[in-house]
Each structure stands twice: as structure tokens, then as C-alpha cells.
Design a protein around this motif. Structure first.
Motif, mmCIF file in Angstrom:
data_model
loop_
_atom_site.group_PDB
_atom_site.id
_atom_site.type_symbol
_atom_site.label_atom_id
_atom_site.label_comp_id
_atom_site.label_asym_id
_atom_site.label_seq_id
_atom_site.Cartn_x
_atom_site.Cartn_y
_atom_site.Cartn_z
ATOM 1 N N THR A 1 -0.649 1.745 6.713
ATOM 2 C CA THR A 1 0.149 1.102 5.661
ATOM 3 C C THR A 1 0.629 -0.293 6.046
ATOM 4 O O THR A 1 1.167 -1.009 5.198
ATOM 5 C CB THR A 1 1.376 1.968 5.311
ATOM 6 O OG1 THR A 1 2.006 2.431 6.510
ATOM 7 C CG2 THR A 1 0.976 3.161 4.458
ATOM 8 N N LEU A 8 0.826 -1.195 0.000
ATOM 9 C CA LEU A 8 0.000 0.000 0.000
ATOM 10 C C LEU A 8 0.863 1.248 0.000
ATOM 11 O O LEU A 8 1.870 1.327 0.715
ATOM 12 C CB LEU A 8 -0.907 0.032 1.237
ATOM 13 C CG LEU A 8 -1.866 -1.139 1.417
ATOM 14 C CD1 LEU A 8 -2.587 -1.006 2.756
ATOM 15 C CD2 LEU A 8 -2.869 -1.208 0.273
ATOM 16 N N ALA A 9 0.465 2.252 -0.778
ATOM 17 C CA ALA A 9 1.085 3.569 -0.695
ATOM 18 C C ALA A 9 0.585 4.275 0.563
ATOM 19 O O ALA A 9 -0.396 3.852 1.188
ATOM 20 C CB ALA A 9 0.739 4.387 -1.929
ATOM 21 N N THR A 52 -1.003 6.821 0.679
ATOM 22 C CA THR A 52 -2.355 7.319 0.411
ATOM 23 C C THR A 52 -3.409 6.235 0.557
ATOM 24 O O THR A 52 -4.604 6.502 0.447
ATOM 25 C CB THR A 52 -2.419 7.860 -1.022
ATOM 26 O OG1 THR A 52 -2.057 6.815 -1.933
ATOM 27 C CG2 THR A 52 -1.490 9.034 -1.213
ATOM 28 N N GLY A 53 -2.977 4.983 0.765
ATOM 29 C CA GLY A 53 -3.892 3.857 0.853
ATOM 30 C C GLY A 53 -4.071 3.112 -0.445
ATOM 31 O O GLY A 53 -4.686 2.041 -0.471
ATOM 32 N N GLU A 54 -3.517 3.659 -1.521
ATOM 33 C CA GLU A 54 -3.629 3.018 -2.836
ATOM 34 C C GLU A 54 -2.786 1.754 -2.893
ATOM 35 O O GLU A 54 -1.658 1.724 -2.389
ATOM 36 C CB GLU A 54 -3.159 3.995 -3.913
ATOM 37 C CG GLU A 54 -3.140 3.443 -5.316
ATOM 38 C CD GLU A 54 -2.467 4.394 -6.285
ATOM 39 O OE1 GLU A 54 -2.383 4.048 -7.478
ATOM 40 O OE2 GLU A 54 -2.008 5.473 -5.844
ATOM 41 N N ARG A 55 -3.319 0.694 -3.518
ATOM 42 C CA ARG A 55 -2.537 -0.531 -3.678
ATOM 43 C C ARG A 55 -1.528 -0.337 -4.798
ATOM 44 O O ARG A 55 -1.869 0.032 -5.913
ATOM 45 C CB ARG A 55 -3.425 -1.736 -3.965
ATOM 46 C CG ARG A 55 -2.637 -3.035 -4.157
ATOM 47 C CD ARG A 55 -3.464 -4.258 -3.888
ATOM 48 N NE ARG A 55 -3.890 -4.364 -2.495
ATOM 49 C CZ ARG A 55 -3.084 -4.787 -1.497
ATOM 50 N NH1 ARG A 55 -1.831 -5.132 -1.759
ATOM 51 N NH2 ARG A 55 -3.541 -4.864 -0.273
ATOM 52 N N ILE A 56 -0.249 -0.622 -4.478
ATOM 53 C CA ILE A 56 0.822 -0.440 -5.455
ATOM 54 C C ILE A 56 1.590 -1.726 -5.724
ATOM 55 O O ILE A 56 2.516 -1.740 -6.541
ATOM 56 C CB ILE A 56 1.815 0.644 -4.982
ATOM 57 C CG1 ILE A 56 2.401 0.260 -3.614
ATOM 58 C CG2 ILE A 56 1.155 2.008 -4.940
ATOM 59 C CD1 ILE A 56 3.536 1.149 -3.163
#
Length: 368
Positions: free
Chosen positions: A185, A129-130, A132-136
Motif C-alpha cells: 500500500t 491504494l486500498a 486490496t490494491g484497488e486505486r481509491i
């Protein structure tokens, strides 16, 4: 002001004696082409040592793990013969000017994602997770964790060999170690996840490896923050009891000094007490602490005035800071932008000079 000020009293740390309590903050300058610090970088730090800074913490340096680099070509490396030779010259220049210096070692982790054009395969983070909460990507494997721990240890060994006076481990601001600390995170369900105490495991392994790669009396600093670059309101812990439990494994692992990053040093950390983060960490651990956040400046904090508003700041009196040190709520004062504006600031403060230089934004973009 003179030597009667608590800012100008010596401080004895494990393996290191400082002539005063003024510390130069780590400030990323992106002024090392190809990651190699040149003679201008050595001169830049030596001027601050000659100006009376008690301890210099270098800008953040990339360790040799392939995912550490943040995508900015001027950020210095702490590996490779060329970069290490450059750092050797920096150490010699600072010591020649009578100063002490430690490198800040970092791994950017998921924050690599903000560079945009980086290979997604090189991104690592506790849970994929980034900030920002975005999955990376996928969660780090235990083998990847061990590789990063070993990379920190190699960097610390380089620092000791080159003659640095210690090392600082960057464990705040949403970078990799802090990504393990933060529940936003770290969603792992193995030994590196769990509650806020269990989430310290990665950091304790880094500290223990750094200690094993150096010496028992080699000074190890750790920078901590509650806030993140992606979220100023983020909190690792909500009160002193939680903070005490969070810090205990880090102390046991071997941290000598805690660098307590706040945006405004005078603000209390928890309701019901005037203590800031440095004050609470010193009270709970008994370890020396560094306080930081807009010291010597009158107008706003770094993240707001510099990044968001792109403006400078007038100078501010240091008497409130001195009172904090006199009360024993912190041991060291970490100063950033005022030292970009004026390398002689410590000596001017010591002598009571009124000739202080205000900070302007463009000063952060020059190796002055």
C-alpha cells in the motif's frame, strides 16, 4: 495457581506499574451511540478491572482527523466535549475498581473504503491504494500527513488530561499507519516511502508527536502486526535481521511497549526459532512486549472462528502461556474473547477455579 504464576507478577513500565501481566485486548464493540461512550461502557470496562485485569486497552477510538472515522456510528470518538466527558467517566470507573486503562488511538485510512457509501473525497492513504490494491484516490500530501500526525498528538494530550495511564497507537492490521509500513500500500517515492525502514517515517513522526504532547514518562504502546485484515499472509519483514532494522526507528522515536499481534500466540514467527513475534521483538529491542492470539481458547483464532465461521470456543489451559512468560519471551498476555465471556476470568485463573465460561459468538454483541 496464585502469585507464583508469572501471570500474576507485577510489572513496572515507564510511568506505570501493573499489578499483573493480564491485559484486556482492544475489541471494537460499536456500543457508543454518536461516538459517545455512556455509563454502560464505563460499567463494562470497570467489571473487567474488578475481575483482576492488570491493564485495559480500550476498543479503537477515532481521532479528530476527518478521515479517521470508519463509517460505523457506534465506534467511540476520542474528541469532542461529549465523547471526552464520557471517557472521563470510563477512567474514573476503571480507576475506582482498581484498574489501569489506556485508549487505543487509530486512523482507519484506506480501510474506510470497505464501508462503501462514504464520500470518496474523505479517503486517504499513502499511495491512493486500498489494502486490496484497488486505486481509491490520490496519495496523501505532506500537508495531509502533518494533519494526521497532529491529530494523534491532540488525542494523546486528551488522554493524559483525562487521567488515562498511557495510550496505544494502532499501527497494525492494515490501518493507516500500517498502510505506510506495508509495501503493498506504500508506493511513495518521497521521504515516506522506500524500503521497510524508510516506510517507518510516518509512524515515528506520530510517536514523537504523541511523546511531545504528553510527557517523557507517559506510557506509549504500539500495536504491530505482520498480517492484515485483507491478507493474512502479508509480511512486513521476512526475518530477524529485517525486523531489527524495522524496529530501531520506532524505539528511537519513543515506543515504550510493543503489542505484537498474531493470530495464534504459540506459533513461531520465523523459521529456525520457536520465538513468536513478541519474543523476537523483545529479544531485538529489549523493550517489554505483549503477546496475543487465541489466549485461553481452544478452538481456532479470532479471524477464522469469529468472523469467518461465526462460532464460539471452548476454554484452553494457560500453562503454555505461563511457560512463555517464565522464559522471558514476553512480558504481558493480551486476552480478548475470554474476557467477553467472563469478566472474572483473571481471578478464576489466579485461584485455579474450574468454573470458566466458554465463549459464544453472541457475547461479542452484548455489553455484558
Amino acid at each position: 495457581m496464585g502469585s507464583s504464576s508469572p501471570l500474576f507478577r507485577p510489572l513496572v513500565l515507564p510511568g506505570l506499574t501493573l499489578p499483573n501481566r493480564i491485559v484486556m485486548a482492544p475489541m471494537t464493540r460499536e456500543a457508543s451511540p454518536g461516538g459517545v461512550p455512556g455509563p454502560d461502557v464505563a460499567d463494562y470496562y470497570a467489571r473487567r478491572a474488578a475481575g483482576g485485569v492488570g491493564l485495559i486497552i480500550t476498543e479503537a477510538t477515532d481521532i479528530d482527523h476527518p478521515a479517521s472515522w470508519g463509517g460505523r456510528p457506534g465506534v467511540p470518538r476520542f474528541y469532542g466535549d461529549d465523547a471526552l466527558a464520557g471517557w472521563a467517566h470510563v477512567v474514573d470507573a476503571v480507576h475506582g475498581a482498581g484498574g489501569r486503562i489506556v485508549p487505543q488511538l487509530w486512523h482507519i485510512g484506506a480501510e474506510r473504503a470497505v464501508a462503501g457509501d462514504l464520500d470518496p473525497g474523505t479517503l486517504i492513504s499513502p499511495s491512493g491504494l486500498a489494502t486490496t490494491g484497488e486505486r481509491i484516490g490520490e496519495p496523501m500530501t505532506e500537508a495531509q500527513i502533518a494533519d494526521v500526525v497532529a491529530s494523534f498528538a491532540r488525542a494523546a494530550a486528551h488522554a493524559r488530561r483525562l487521567g488515562f495511564d498511557g495510550v496505544e497507537i494502532q499501527a497494525g492490521h492494515g490501518f493507516l499507519i500500517d498502510q505506510f509500513f506495508w509495501d503493498g500500500t506504500n508506493k511513495r517515492d518521497d521521504g515516506y516511502g522506500g524500503d521497510f525502514v524508510q516506510r517507518t517515517r510516518f509512524a515515528t513522526e506520530v510517536v514523537a508527536a504523541v511523546r511531545a504532547a504528553t510527557a517523557p514518562d507517559f506510557t506509549v504502546l504500539m500495536r504491530l502486526s505482520q498480517w492484515k485484515v485483507a491478507d493474512f499472509t502479508a509480511r512486513l519483514v521476512t526475518g530477524p535481521e529485517e525486523l531489527d532494522r524495522f524496529l530501531a526507528p520506532l524505539v528511537t522515536a519513543g515506543v515504550d511497549v510493543f503489542h505484537c499481534s498474531t493470530r495464534r500466540y504459540w506459533q513461531p514467527e520465523f523459521e529456525g526459532s520457536e520465538l513468536n513475534l513478541a519474543g523476537w521483538i523483545k529479544k531485538l529491542t529489549g523493550k517489554p512486549t505483549m503477546t496475543v492470539g487465541n489466549i485461553g481458547l481452544a478452538d481456532g483464532d479470532f479471524m477464522t472462528t469469529f468472523y469467518a465461521e461465526r462460532k464460539g470456543s471452548l476454554n484452553a489451559p494457560v500453562e503454555p502461556l505461563e511457560e512463555m512468560l517464565e522464559r522471558g519471551e514476553a512480558d504481558l498476555a493480551v486476552v480478548g474473547r475470554v474476557l467477553l465471556a467472563d469478566s472474572q476470568w483473571p481471578e478464576k485463573i489466579r485461584t485455579g477455579s474450574a468454573d470458566l465460561v466458554p465463549f459464544r459468538v453472541e457475547m461479542a454483541e452484548l455489553l455484558n
